[in-house]
Design a protein around this motif. Structure first.
Motif, short mmCIF file in Angstrom:
data_model
loop_
_atom_site.label_atom_id
_atom_site.label_comp_id
_atom_site.label_asym_id
_atom_site.label_seq_id
_atom_site.Cartn_x
_atom_site.Cartn_y
_atom_site.Cartn_z
N ARG A 198 0.85 -1.20 0.00
CA ARG A 198 0.00 0.00 0.00
C ARG A 198 0.87 1.24 0.00
NH1 ARG A 198 -4.91 -1.68 4.17
NH2 ARG A 198 -5.26 -3.68 3.18
N THR A 255 -17.80 -9.18 2.79
CA THR A 255 -18.43 -10.02 3.81
C THR A 255 -19.70 -9.35 4.34
OG1 THR A 255 -16.83 -9.08 5.35
CG2 THR A 255 -16.43 -11.34 4.66
N GLY A 286 -9.81 -8.90 10.62
CA GLY A 286 -11.09 -8.54 10.04
C GLY A 286 -11.68 -9.83 9.50
N1 DAH Z 1 -8.59 -7.59 3.28
C1 DAH Z 1 -8.92 -6.90 4.50
C2 DAH Z 1 -7.95 -5.76 4.70
O1 DAH Z 1 -6.91 -5.76 4.11
C3 DAH Z 1 -8.88 -7.83 5.68
C4 DAH Z 1 -10.03 -8.78 5.66
C5 DAH Z 1 -11.21 -8.46 6.32
C6 DAH Z 1 -9.97 -9.96 4.96
C7 DAH Z 1 -12.29 -9.29 6.29
C8 DAH Z 1 -11.05 -10.82 4.94
C9 DAH Z 1 -12.21 -10.48 5.61
O2 DAH Z 1 -11.05 -11.97 4.27
O3 DAH Z 1 -13.27 -11.31 5.56
O4 DAH Z 1 -8.23 -4.86 5.46
#
Ligand code: DAH
Length: 346
Positions: A198, A255, A286
């Motif tokens: 990022r 989700t 998360g």
């Molecule tokens: N990809 C999210 C992030 O980078 C983190 C995450 C949250 C992944 C919820 C997941 C999820 O698979 O269900 O902030």
């Protein structure tokens, strides 16, 4: 008899001059070889008168014994001396100090990820991989984050060619890649540890490159309670059996419902301390139930299939577990930090 005396006197004189093994052998040659002085005395026995024979024989034997005693003793001494000289010559000086060669140590981050992998493997998950150079389509679109969606802002992304190819900003696109493998691969039970990027300014808690661990289950009758149970078991294994988990409502486009997974602070046991900023809780992951629309986009009928997903930062887990206050510690090349990790391992 006179001959014997003479030879004995000569022997006494010669003995005094023996000062090495060669001289000793010369002496042996002179007295004890076939034509040696003492050997020759033996052949004279036949010429001695009968009544003197016994005494003559006795004297010759005494002389022989005298020689042999001397020879054996000296021979032993010289052999030992030769051996000692040889050993002395071949001696290796092991007192020479060696160079201090620093040895490597596994990074704590690597170790943490491997531990987490083992936990999930023991629960029947597969560990999978995905590309770090990813399509916008998988990193965002098929995770229900279309262009212009505010969730994109939170993940300031490195684009490679305009707007289709990017450095993945999360490991969630691996969910899409797994689902696209088709219904032949269901149930899906995977975790994917990997690098993410990022456009963050690096500071103690941010790094432009970091590691996430993604998880996905797709099967029949999967619900939020399965997610809660799984997270509870895993967090206890990572942070200790006394750890409690807490789930707070949250939002992720992929989700529904979404949650934030907190664990009770293992440092203060939940009472409040500087590590948990006096809240008693630490946010770890998360997670949520896979959004039906996400299932649909990858070709799964949400009336038949359901799932849960989660994602957490590996550095955050390692930092909490090993009391590391700066994420840059993992990525600098300062050997002293590796030494610190070594100490942690002890
Ligand atoms: N990809 C999210 C992030 O980078 C983190 C995450 C949250 C992944 C919820 C997941 C999820 O698979 O269900 O902030």
């Amino acid at each position: 008899m006179d001959d014997i005396k003479k030879i004995e006197q000569e022997l006494d004189k010669d003995i005094k001059e023996v000062n090495n093994k060669d001289k000793l052998e010369e002496l042996k040659n002179k007295y004890m070889s076939k034509k040696g002085l003492i050997t020759q005395l033996n052949s004279k026995i036949k010429d001695i008168e009968l009544d003197k024979k016994a005494e003559f024989g006795k004297l010759v034997n005494e002389l022989k014994t005298k020689f042999n005693t001397f020879y054996d003793e000296k021979n032993e001494y010289y052999l030992q001396e030769i051996l000692n000289t040889k050993l002395e010559k071949e001696k290796v000086d092991i007192t020479l100090s060696n160079y201090n060669i620093p040895t490597g140590a596994p990074s704590i981050l690597e170790k943490t990820i491997e531990e987490i992998e083992e936990l999930f493997i023991s629960m029947g998950y597969d560990v999978v991989d995905g590309p770090e150079i990813e399509l916008d389509k998988y990193n965002f679109e098929m995770l229900n984050i279309p262009k212009g969606h505010p969730a994109r802002d939170a993940q300031d992304t490195f684009y490679i060619d305009g707007d289709t190819l990017l450095l993945r900003s999360q490991t969630s696109p691996v969910q899409v890649r797994c689902m696209l493998e088709g219904e032949g691969h269901v149930p899906i039970r995977i975790i994917c540890p990997g690098k993410t990027y990022r456009r963050d300014d690096d500071d103690a808690t941010h790094s432009h490159q970091f590691m996430q661990i993604e998880g996905l289950i797709v099967d029949k009758n999967i619900s939020l309670s399965d997610l809660k149970g799984t997270m509870d078991v895993i967090m206890k294994k990572i942070f200790g059996e006394k750890t409690q988990t807490r789930f707070r409502p949250s939002y992720y486009p992929f989700t529904e419902p979404s949650v934030e997974v907190d664990v009770s602070c293992f440092s203060c046991g939940g009472k409040g301390c500087s590590l948990c900023k006096h809240s008693g809780w630490l946010t770890i992951a998360g997670a949520g139930v896979v959004n039906p629309h996400v299932l649909e986009m990858s070709g799964y009928d949400p009336k038949v299939w359901s799932g849960f997903a989660f994602g957490f930062g590996a550095e955050r887990v390692a930092m909490l577990k090993y009391n590391i206050s700066d994420i840059r510690t993992f990525y600098n090349t300062d050997l002293r930090s590796l030494k610190d990790f070594d100490r942690v391992e002890e």
